[in-house]
Enzyme design. Structure first.
Site, PDB file in Angstrom:
ATOM      1  N   LYS A 141     -44.423 -12.157 -16.575  1.00 24.73           N
ATOM      2  CA  LYS A 141     -44.034 -12.016 -17.711  1.00 24.73           C
ATOM      3  C   LYS A 141     -44.161 -13.212 -18.604  1.00 24.73           C
ATOM      4  O   LYS A 141     -43.884 -14.345 -18.012  1.00 24.73           O
ATOM      5  CB  LYS A 141     -42.569 -11.430 -18.109  1.00 24.73           C
ATOM      6  CG  LYS A 141     -42.335 -10.077 -17.530  1.00 24.73           C
ATOM      7  CD  LYS A 141     -40.809  -9.708 -17.723  1.00 24.73           C
ATOM      8  CE  LYS A 141     -40.654  -8.338 -17.334  1.00 24.73           C
ATOM      9  NZ  LYS A 141     -41.287  -7.350 -18.304  1.00 24.73           N
TER      10      LYS A 141
ATOM     11  N   ASP B 104     -36.502  -9.200 -12.896  1.00 22.11           N
ATOM     12  CA  ASP B 104     -38.073  -8.820 -13.245  1.00 22.11           C
ATOM     13  C   ASP B 104     -38.765  -9.880 -13.639  1.00 22.11           C
ATOM     14  O   ASP B 104     -38.876 -10.164 -14.953  1.00 22.11           O
ATOM     15  CB  ASP B 104     -37.970  -7.401 -14.010  1.00 22.11           C
ATOM     16  CG  ASP B 104     -39.503  -6.848 -14.313  1.00 22.11           C
ATOM     17  OD1 ASP B 104     -40.202  -7.250 -13.725  1.00 22.11           O
ATOM     18  OD2 ASP B 104     -39.493  -6.041 -15.289  1.00 22.11           O
TER      19      ASP B 104
ATOM     20  N   ARG C  61     -40.442   2.224 -12.249  1.00 29.45           N
ATOM     21  CA  ARG C  61     -40.952   3.500 -12.153  1.00 29.45           C
ATOM     22  C   ARG C  61     -41.410   3.726 -10.551  1.00 29.45           C
ATOM     23  O   ARG C  61     -41.199   4.786  -9.962  1.00 29.45           O
ATOM     24  CB  ARG C  61     -41.980   3.816 -13.051  1.00 29.45           C
ATOM     25  CG  ARG C  61     -43.340   3.066 -13.043  1.00 29.45           C
ATOM     26  CD  ARG C  61     -44.311   3.502 -14.040  1.00 29.45           C
ATOM     27  NE  ARG C  61     -43.871   2.725 -15.342  1.00 29.45           N
ATOM     28  CZ  ARG C  61     -44.358   2.759 -16.442  1.00 29.45           C
ATOM     29  NH1 ARG C  61     -45.417   3.396 -16.659  1.00 29.45           N
ATOM     30  NH2 ARG C  61     -43.904   1.952 -17.380  1.00 29.45           N
TER      31      ARG C  61
HETATM   32  N1  BES Z   1     -37.888  -4.366 -17.034  1.00 26.01           N
HETATM   33  C1  BES Z   1     -38.963  -3.927 -17.807  1.00 26.01           C
HETATM   34  C2  BES Z   1     -38.738  -3.218 -19.031  1.00 26.01           C
HETATM   35  C3  BES Z   1     -37.985  -3.917 -20.156  1.00 26.01           C
HETATM   36  C4  BES Z   1     -38.239  -4.436 -21.111  1.00 26.01           C
HETATM   37  C5  BES Z   1     -36.670  -3.825 -20.090  1.00 26.01           C
HETATM   38  C6  BES Z   1     -37.580  -5.411 -22.094  1.00 26.01           C
HETATM   39  C7  BES Z   1     -35.604  -4.374 -20.877  1.00 26.01           C
HETATM   40  C8  BES Z   1     -36.081  -5.187 -22.032  1.00 26.01           C
HETATM   41  C9  BES Z   1     -40.405  -2.916 -17.277  1.00 26.01           C
HETATM   42  O1  BES Z   1     -40.172  -3.168 -15.704  1.00 26.01           O
HETATM   43  C10 BES Z   1     -41.350  -3.496 -17.870  1.00 26.01           C
HETATM   44  O2  BES Z   1     -41.849  -4.735 -17.632  1.00 26.01           O
HETATM   45  N2  BES Z   1     -42.042  -2.835 -18.208  1.00 26.01           N
HETATM   46  C11 BES Z   1     -43.390  -2.935 -18.921  1.00 26.01           C
HETATM   47  C12 BES Z   1     -44.320  -1.898 -18.565  1.00 26.01           C
HETATM   48  C13 BES Z   1     -45.930  -1.954 -19.010  1.00 26.01           C
HETATM   49  C14 BES Z   1     -46.354  -3.059 -17.824  1.00 26.01           C
HETATM   50  C15 BES Z   1     -46.477  -0.708 -18.858  1.00 26.01           C
HETATM   51  C16 BES Z   1     -43.084  -3.247 -20.483  1.00 26.01           C
HETATM   52  O3  BES Z   1     -42.547  -2.425 -21.169  1.00 26.01           O
HETATM   53  O4  BES Z   1     -43.879  -3.786 -21.127  1.00 26.01           O
HETATM   54 ZN    ZN Z   2     -38.347  -3.883 -14.860  1.00 32.54          ZN
HETATM   55 ZN    ZN Z   3     -41.314  -4.899 -15.225  1.00 30.45          ZN
END
Ligand code: BES
Ligand code: ZN
Ligand code: ZN
Length: 532
Positions: free
Chosen positions: A311, A304, A385
């Site tokens: 990120k 990801d 999601r």
């Molecule tokens: N894979 C991440 C969530 C995650 C964060 C897993 C840290 C393990 C450790 C997920 O896809 C993500 O990036 N979520 C975002 C959502 C936001 C953009 C609404 C997040 O949590 O920042």
């Molecule tokens: Zn993710």
């Molecule tokens: Zn993500």
């Protein structure tokens, strides 16, 4: 294209073949590298190891006192036995207060023991009767002991050079003898040992998959792992659909997530059916009608990067773990052929890589999921999601199970809310939540329920589509679950946000070394075995 050659990648190699035996001999007559002596917490040390001479016992008493050893839970003290005896070391293992002791304590205790004995390169150990006589339920007690030995000695060596692998192997305990006063308990202990091994091998597979770098665990590799678990004699079938077949099913949402990557998306559908062909208890149709059907869904984002909403550096480093949900589903399937629960179990995951390539989906795009629901993409980093939307819609509309559970490293918000040891649990089914609470207490994997607060559903309304994929920072775990809820079509469902405990940055429990933890495999196996 292969970038890195590592033998056996689709069938990782961390599993150690440990042998367990039941020892009914007098301890004095067995030879071993380490005799492990359980010690209840006490104010004045008065230990007597019958296998050793009275002179040695007196010396030990003095030494333990000098070390301020009290037998409190988790305390360990190793002593060499100098001289020509058959026992080379004694390890005193604190068991805490007798009245507080529970069988589940054996898991951490065994994990501590295995680390101690590996550090002196012991090959075989004998556990004394204080330990076995503390066990309340023989099957469970033996199971937890074995889980502690197997999971506590886990190390991920697939990417070390051969000489280093050999070196690490040298440190590995291979034989554990469990002492018993009489043979009566033996059958139950043996069954417990077997269950412990089955649970551990599933957990270890999940750990290996999470620990493998994303370059080597991309969607195509995930498919190979799933396929390797199916076939003759397993009770498991595996159907894999590529991009074109996914398109025919209407899974445009997941396909959009994968567009920025060189790796094509893959939709994997595993099915385990119990072998109930015997006519002893009614006709097979009658029995099939009473057998429950459960779907397990795992998030399988093999890396990801965040997509175009890239990120930041420190947020991306560990994102090979973003397939941990599906790794745990695969871990469960590894255990099923040996455990043989009487439930029909489907395992689903849509494997994708979330990258910012030239064809990547964009913020502002509107995409449609398998059930026709349209999703406005506000942030390409809330991709998990989107892939789960297709998988949940497929499960509820095509499989129509009694229950469905998804596991996903879904939000950073759950780590802020519950930290790195607790999974967030949300959903619509009180029955599943209740059963998972029980199952998780036994497995030592913690869950905590968060509310599906009705008013927060407003936060994921879109101006132009049926739903949008983010609801803002506040209550991020809840709005993520409420997004998923749009795709469950009245099937009883629970969502587990495992972003915290799926990966251990430090060893928060002795049975959970740093790295992928295989969170949920053992809890789900408990749940499935108890399902009526
Ligand atoms: N894979 C991440 C969530 C995650 C964060 C897993 C840290 C393990 C450790 C997920 O896809 C993500 O990036 N979520 C975002 C959502 C936001 C953009 C609404 C997040 O949590 O920042
Ligand atoms: Zn993710
Ligand atoms: Zn993500």
């Amino acid at each position: 294209m292969t970038y890195f050659i590592c033998e056996n990648l689709s069938c990782p190699v961390s599993y150690i073949d440990m042998k367990y035996t039941i020892n009914t001999e007098e301890i004095g007559s067995c030879a071993c590298d380490v005799l492990v002596v359980g010690v209840w917490k006490t104010d004045s040390i008065n230990i007597n190891v019958p296998a050793l001479s009275s002179t040695l016992n007196s010396a030990i008493k003095v030494e333990l006192k000098r070390r301020s050893f009290t037998g409190k839970d988790g305390e360990m003290s190793m002593m060499p036995v100098l001289g020509e005896g058959k026992i080379k070391h004694v390890l005193f293992a604190g068991m805490g207060e007798k009245k507080k002791f529970q069988d589940t304590h054996l898991r951490s205790m065994a994990a501590r023991i295995v680390k101690q004995v590996n550090s002196i390169k012991a090959k075989n150990i004998v556990l004394d009767q204080t330990i076995t006589s503390a066990i309340k339920k023989s099957i469970e007690g033996a199971q937890y002991l074995v889980e502690g030995f197997e999971l506590g000695s886990y190390g991920f060596t697939s990417f070390r050079k051969q000489t280093q692998k050999n070196e690490e192997k040298k440190k590995t305990l291979t034989e554990v003898a469990i002492s018993l006063k009489d043979g009566k308990q033996a059958k139950e202990l043996e069954r417990g040992i077997e269950i412990g091994q089955i649970y551990s091998s599933g957990t270890i597979l999940a750990r290996d998959l999470v620990n493998t770098p994303a370059m080597s665990m991309h969607p195509g590799e995930m498919v190979k792992v799933a396929e390797s678990l199916s076939g003759r004699g397993t009770g498991i079938t595996c159907k894999v659909r590529g991009r074109e077949e996914m398109e025919k099913l209407g899974m445009h949402a997941s396909i959009a997530v994968a567009m920025g990557s060189i790796h094509e998306p893959k939709f994997v559908h595993l099915v385990y059916k119990p072998n109930n062909q015997s006519r002893k208890h009614g006709t097979s149709n009658e029995r099939r009608a009473t057998i429950k059907k459960v779907v397990l869904i795992g998030k399988a984002v093999t890396f990801d990067a965040g997509g175009l909403n890239l990120k930041p550096e420190n947020g991306m480093t560990d994102m090979k773990i973003d397939m941990a949900g599906s790794a745990s589903v695969l871990g469960v399937f590894k255990a099923l052929p040996d455990l043989k629960p009487n439930v029909e179990i489907h395992g689903l995951f849509i494997a994708v890589e979330n990258m910012p390539g030239g064809r990547a989906y964009r913020p502002g795009d509107v995409i449609s999921a398998m059930d026709g629901t349209t999703i406005e993409v506000e942030n390409t980093d809330a991709e998990g999601r989107i892939t789960l939307a297709d998988a949940l819609a497929f499960a509820s509309l095509k499989i129509k199970p009694d229950y469905m559970i998804d596991l996903a490293t879904l939000t950073g918000a759950v780590i802020i809310a519950l930290g790195s040891e607790i999974t967030g649990m949300l959903g619509t089914s009180p029955d599943i939540k209740k059963a998972l609470n029980v199952a998780s207490k036994q497995s030592g994997e913690h869950v905590w329920e968060l509310p599906m607060h009705a008013h927060y559903r407003e936060l994921i309304k879109s101006k132009i589509a049926d739903v949008r994929n983010v609801g803002g920072r506040p209550a991020g775990v809840i709005t993520a679950a409420q997004f998923l809820e749009k795709f469950i079509h009245d099937i009883p469902w629970v969502h587990l946000d495992i972003a915290g405990p799926s990966y251990a940055e430090k060893e928060f429990k002795p049975e959970t070394p740093i790295g992928g933890t295989g969170w949920g495999v053992r809890m789900l196996l408990n749940y499935l075995r108890d399902l009526k």
